[in-house]
Write a protein that holds these residues in place. Structure first.
Motif, PDB file in Angstrom:
ATOM      1  N   SER A 202       2.616   4.468  -5.441  1.00 19.60           N
ATOM      2  CA  SER A 202       1.773   3.350  -5.868  1.00 19.60           C
ATOM      3  C   SER A 202       1.528   2.377  -4.726  1.00 19.60           C
ATOM      4  O   SER A 202       0.406   1.899  -4.518  1.00 19.60           O
ATOM      5  CB  SER A 202       2.433   2.619  -7.048  1.00 19.60           C
ATOM      6  N   VAL A 203       2.576   2.071  -3.967  1.00 18.48           N
ATOM      7  CA  VAL A 203       2.436   1.144  -2.834  1.00 18.48           C
ATOM      8  C   VAL A 203       1.527   1.742  -1.764  1.00 18.48           C
ATOM      9  O   VAL A 203       0.614   1.074  -1.246  1.00 18.48           O
ATOM     10  CB  VAL A 203       3.810   0.793  -2.242  1.00 18.48           C
ATOM     11  N   LEU A 204       1.742   3.005  -1.417  1.00 21.50           N
ATOM     12  CA  LEU A 204       0.940   3.654  -0.377  1.00 21.50           C
ATOM     13  C   LEU A 204      -0.524   3.788  -0.787  1.00 21.50           C
ATOM     14  O   LEU A 204      -1.441   3.552   0.017  1.00 21.50           O
ATOM     15  CB  LEU A 204       1.532   5.033  -0.051  1.00 21.50           C
ATOM     16  N   LEU A 205      -0.760   4.159  -2.054  1.00 24.30           N
ATOM     17  CA  LEU A 205      -2.140   4.269  -2.536  1.00 24.30           C
ATOM     18  C   LEU A 205      -2.805   2.900  -2.610  1.00 24.30           C
ATOM     19  O   LEU A 205      -4.011   2.771  -2.369  1.00 24.30           O
ATOM     20  CB  LEU A 205      -2.167   4.948  -3.908  1.00 24.30           C
ATOM     21  N   GLY A 206      -2.027   1.870  -2.942  1.00 21.56           N
ATOM     22  CA  GLY A 206      -2.572   0.522  -2.960  1.00 21.56           C
ATOM     23  C   GLY A 206      -3.089   0.104  -1.593  1.00 21.56           C
ATOM     24  O   GLY A 206      -4.152  -0.510  -1.461  1.00 21.56           O
ATOM     25  N   ILE A 207      -2.340   0.450  -0.554  1.00 15.03           N
ATOM     26  CA  ILE A 207      -2.791   0.159   0.813  1.00 15.03           C
ATOM     27  C   ILE A 207      -4.054   0.961   1.136  1.00 15.03           C
ATOM     28  O   ILE A 207      -5.002   0.442   1.757  1.00 15.03           O
ATOM     29  CB  ILE A 207      -1.666   0.478   1.816  1.00 15.03           C
ATOM     30  N   ALA A 208      -4.106   2.211   0.668  1.00  9.59           N
ATOM     31  CA  ALA A 208      -5.268   3.075   0.944  1.00  9.59           C
ATOM     32  C   ALA A 208      -6.537   2.575   0.268  1.00  9.59           C
ATOM     33  O   ALA A 208      -7.645   2.876   0.735  1.00  9.59           O
ATOM     34  CB  ALA A 208      -4.965   4.505   0.487  1.00  9.59           C
TER      35      ALA A 208
END
Length: 436
Positions: free
Chosen positions: A199-205
């Motif tokens: 979730s955190v990584l996709l949020g940055i993406a």
């Protein structure tokens, strides 16, 4: 109202160039949004798998679990409407990224839960963080797709719900088994930590992948932008409510709220309690429970797509919602009838989950057909907010019933009745308003 005939034909009837443009848009947006929703939904419902270990280790009762699972929706409901209004003003890219990063961090912090109070607080904060994501994306899709194309597109996006179960069940079970007692942490703590990372990584993406609307999309040509915008304009229904005040005073908005609440009673009852229902048939290993939960969700992915696609082809919405609602009621009742048979419970849950989530995906074709502009931003969030009060009631109700009776069967019968009532309310809307 004049309609562009090609814009109203989402499949083979549309010109080849137009189909290519929508295919380009869909390949750019839908797989990424589907991954985001899958990650987010897993963070919301993986507490159902954590329950298999957490209750014994922390000495929580079934009622404490049910209240904690449901209290998520209190924070969720309070901040839904403000969140969507903010997104309408600042744009999807910044706001969706903010939502995903904060919910991922809070979901990871679930590893520190020790008492019922901290459990309640963290679940409440998770709801606050996630508020606005679903209605925000549903609103975002209306910036790209006209009504005639939304049935299958919404079904594809909401496929993140069964995908979270299909992939998350075996994954959660495996993590809880393989990482138990690593560095002194229990399996359920490692599950919360590891499953929050996507979730955190996709949020940055999100900052790099999403544009706010058609006009801001650098990956579209000028002619492609003009075609998409023309189709959106030509298929906007004359009957839509467009004012912020109208979103709150229009009777049909509140009918949608009641309808969605009944539907979500069934959805969240199934999603939060499926692992427990299967475990109660005699399956004790977390990994086996996870693998068995993948069966209903796998079938549901297929069912949602087929129902959504057929709904778009025929441009009929009401029966495509009502009939899956009846199927859902039959499946949940079947699971309730055989509480000690793993095979029959899984069969009933499969039929029930297919029906429940097909209803949910078809439901979300209705609000954008009735609301437009700022009214859509506020109204979609309002419907999701009020409806999600059932997300608080349903898990808590099943927890209380199970603790009082020792079985979830009575609760499943109530959920079956709720699905039946919710799906039949669709006939309050004339076909001329929603069949697009």
């Amino acid at each position: 109202m004049s309609i562009n005939p090609t814009a109203a034909m989402p499949y083979a009837e549309a010109p080849l160039d137009e189909r290519r443009v929508y295919s380009k848009v869909s390949w750019r947006l839908i797989p990424f949004l589907l991954m985001c929703y899958t990650a987010g939904y897993l963070d919301r419902v993986n507490v159902g798998f954590a329950k298999l270990q957490m209750l014994d280790q922390l000495k929580f009762s079934e009622t404490v679990y049910g209240l904690g699972a449901g209290i998520f929706f209190i924070g969720y409901v309070i901040f839904e409407v403000p969140s969507n209004i903010v997104m309408h003003k600042v744009g999807a890219r910044v706001w969706i990224a903010r939502i995903m990063i904060t919910w991922g961090l809070i979901s990871a912090a679930m590893v520190f839960v020790k008492t019922p109070t901290t459990f309640y607080v963290m679940r409440f904060l998770l709801g606050v963080a996630e508020a606005g994501f679903l209605p925000g994306i549903l609103l975002y899709l209306t910036y790209w797709y006209p009504p005639s194309r939304r049935g299958s597109i919404i079904a594809l996006f909401l496929g993140g719900i069964p995908l979270a179960g299909m992939l998350g069940g075996p994954l959660s079970g495996w993590i809880m088994q393989a990482f138990s007692n690593m560095n002194g942490w229990s399996g359920w703590q490692m599950m919360f930590l590891l499953e929050a990372l996507p979730s955190v990584l996709l949020g940055i993406a999100v900052f790099f992948v999403l544009g706010n609307d058609v006009r801001s999309a650098k990956w579209l040509t000028e002619s492609e932008k003009n075609l998409l915008e023309a189709n959106l304009q030509l298929e906007t229904p004359d009957a839509q409510v467009h004012s912020l005040r109208g979103a709150f005073t229009e009777l049909r908005t509140w009918i949608l709220c009641v309808m969605y609440a009944f539907i979500l009673m069934g959805e969240y009852g199934v999603l939060f309690w499926m692992p427990t229902i299967i475990k109660d048939t005699g399956v004790s290993d977390p990994l086996q429970v996870g693998l068995l939960t993948a069966i209903p969700y796998t079938a549901t992915v297929i069912a949602m797509f087929l129902v959504g696609r057929h709904s778009d082809r025929t441009r009929e919405r009401r029966w495509h919602l009502a009939l899956p609602g009846v199927v859902a009621a039959v499946g949940l009742a079947l699971a309730a009838m055989y509480p000690h048979s793993t095979v029959m419970a899984v069969v009933g849950l499969t039929i029930g989950t297919m029906g429940v989530l097909a209803v949910v995906s078809q439901f979300w074709t209705l609000p954008p057909a009735l609301l437009g502009g700022i009214a859509a931003a506020a109204g979609i969030a309002l419907v999701n907010s009020v409806g999600n009060l059932a997300g608080f009631v349903s898990p808590y109700m099943l927890g209380w019933i199970k603790q009082s009776t020792g079985t979830t069967s009575i609760g499943l019968y109530i959920l079956a009745a709720s699905m039946l009532v919710g799906s039949l309310i669709v006939f309050c809307f004339p076909s001329r308003l929603v069949d697009r």
